[in-house]
Design a protein around this motif. Sequence first.
Motif, PDB file in Angstrom:
ATOM      1  N   ARG A 121       0.808  -1.206   0.000  1.00 14.23           N
ATOM      2  CA  ARG A 121       0.000   0.000   0.000  1.00 14.23           C
ATOM      3  C   ARG A 121       0.853   1.272   0.000  1.00 14.23           C
ATOM      4  NH1 ARG A 121      -5.356   0.150   1.896  1.00 14.23           N
ATOM      5  NH2 ARG A 121      -6.390  -1.869   1.765  1.00 14.23           N
ATOM      6  N   ILE A 164      -7.426   9.177  -6.077  1.00 16.11           N
ATOM      7  CA  ILE A 164      -8.146   8.265  -5.180  1.00 16.11           C
ATOM      8  C   ILE A 164      -7.195   7.227  -4.596  1.00 16.11           C
ATOM      9  CG2 ILE A 164      -9.898   6.445  -5.109  1.00 16.11           C
ATOM     10  CD1 ILE A 164     -11.477   8.059  -7.169  1.00 16.11           C
ATOM     11  N   THR A 167      -4.719   8.876  -2.005  1.00 14.21           N
ATOM     12  CA  THR A 167      -5.279   9.376  -0.748  1.00 14.21           C
ATOM     13  C   THR A 167      -5.979   8.304   0.074  1.00 14.21           C
ATOM     14  OG1 THR A 167      -7.280  10.041  -1.964  1.00 14.21           O
ATOM     15  CG2 THR A 167      -5.569  11.710  -1.624  1.00 14.21           C
ATOM     16  N   THR A 168      -6.319   7.173  -0.522  1.00 16.96           N
ATOM     17  CA  THR A 168      -7.075   6.153   0.208  1.00 16.96           C
ATOM     18  C   THR A 168      -6.358   4.817   0.328  1.00 16.96           C
ATOM     19  OG1 THR A 168      -8.223   5.393  -1.803  1.00 16.96           O
ATOM     20  CG2 THR A 168      -9.240   7.184  -0.549  1.00 16.96           C
ATOM     21  N   ILE A 169      -5.352   4.587  -0.475  1.00 14.62           N
ATOM     22  CA  ILE A 169      -4.746   3.258  -0.490  1.00 14.62           C
ATOM     23  C   ILE A 169      -3.964   2.980   0.786  1.00 14.62           C
ATOM     24  CG2 ILE A 169      -2.522   3.856  -1.509  1.00 14.62           C
ATOM     25  CD1 ILE A 169      -4.733   0.894  -2.531  1.00 14.62           C
ATOM     26  N   ASP A 170      -3.428   4.011   1.416  1.00 14.70           N
ATOM     27  CA  ASP A 170      -2.649   3.835   2.636  1.00 14.70           C
ATOM     28  C   ASP A 170      -3.047   4.887   3.656  1.00 14.70           C
ATOM     29  OD1 ASP A 170      -0.910   3.142   4.562  1.00 14.70           O
ATOM     30  OD2 ASP A 170       0.919   3.498   3.432  1.00 14.70           O
ATOM     31  N   PRO A 171      -4.096   4.626   4.458  1.00 10.89           N
ATOM     32  CA  PRO A 171      -4.549   5.622   5.427  1.00 10.89           C
ATOM     33  C   PRO A 171      -3.477   5.998   6.450  1.00 10.89           C
ATOM     34  CG  PRO A 171      -6.173   3.870   5.154  1.00 10.89           C
ATOM     35  CD  PRO A 171      -4.927   3.417   4.452  1.00 10.89           C
TER      36      PRO A 171
END
Length: 438
Positions: A121, A164, A167-171
């Motif tokens: 990620r 997307i 910004t979302t794959i690795d919180p």
Amino acid sequence: MSTAPHDLANNQDSCPTANTTADNNSSGNGQQPHDERKARREKRIHFVLCLYGLYNLISGVFVLGIAAFLGFILATDGKHVLISSNDVTLTTVLSVFQIVLLIVNAAMAVGLGIALIRNKRRHAAQAAYALIALNIASLVVDIMLHGAVNNVLASMVHFAILIIIATTIDPTLISERRLQRHLREMETEQEAEEGTLGRAKGDRGFIELDFFNLFWVFVVCCFLGLAIETIYHFVIVDPGHYQDRAGLLFGPFSPIYGFGAVLMTVALNRFYKANPIIIFLVSAVIGGMFEAAVSWFMQVGFGAVAWSYSGAKVFGLFPDPIAQLTGGRTCINFMCMWGALGFVWIKACLPWLLRLINKIPWKLRYSFTTFCAILMIIDGVMTLQALECWYDRESGIQPNSPIEEFYADHFDNEYMAHRFQSMTITPSDSARVPSQKA
């Protein structure tokens, strides 16, 4: 003996508690693997993104293969093509740059695909950020070469997908950045209250050599250098005659002084406590070499001559050997001026400038600096492109792409000559292939 029943009763009463605890432990041990499996499932990248990663991997490998094949052909049979090629125009330069961007983009797409497929990620997010920057650069170059054509919509869709993913794959990246930003803000606020903001820590010199400090050194000195040069020309060189000495397309800036100040700051940062003679000599050598290098680049690249010290004399007494050695690109008098400026800069101006730039509110310093840096980059890029198109027009080459037509319409030869009054363009003085077009 009378206490035995009581103890037995206590033991019997404690048994259910012990059993209950054991049952809870047993239940907890069974729940823990379930939670771990659930967490692993949540960390798994969605199947759709894995397919997108496979698409990036295949397309990237395909593009890299084509590039390697064409590179092999060019290396073996393309020498005569390069020798017999026409003039190197802005369109040619941008086309080559677009090819380089395509190759780098393909390599990063392969990296993104591998990271998505292997459920990496953090690496996938970093690759997505890099691809966003590369795609923006590719889109800008594509618009310059072909105009705002229909493929802009496809690029926007690709940007949306990459944003997307990034910004979302690795919180965890988001939480880490927030924590680091919060810590930096706390440290910055404390240093601002203590009056030590921007100072180097330990024995690393006078000023912290970070982007924030060096950028504002560049900007302020671009302005101050232009002001000093303009006044010097108005008072000494040609008394009473104003000449625009600007070095960028927009704004009162002369980048040679900005880059020179940055170079001086980096070179003299550890010398700020040294002997004044050492500071003077180091500044004179660095300033003279820098001035000569910039003059050479401008003449070889664009056939442009913005200054010349040919025939200069040392304090008006005898011919300047440095001017003769460098072809008039620098001279002893101006090297001495660089030396004096370097001493004044590191001893007086730099502390003052540090106090000045620290007046920027610390909550706005990074966002405001980023905004100004973007404007300066745009100004610099457009200046180089305008000079390139000016050179092409002086060579008799007509505009043949939307970006060249834009500069021909808005920044024609008359405009450029008025903006850069101290500069002349002579194509025959450059190191390029002589023009074949009338």
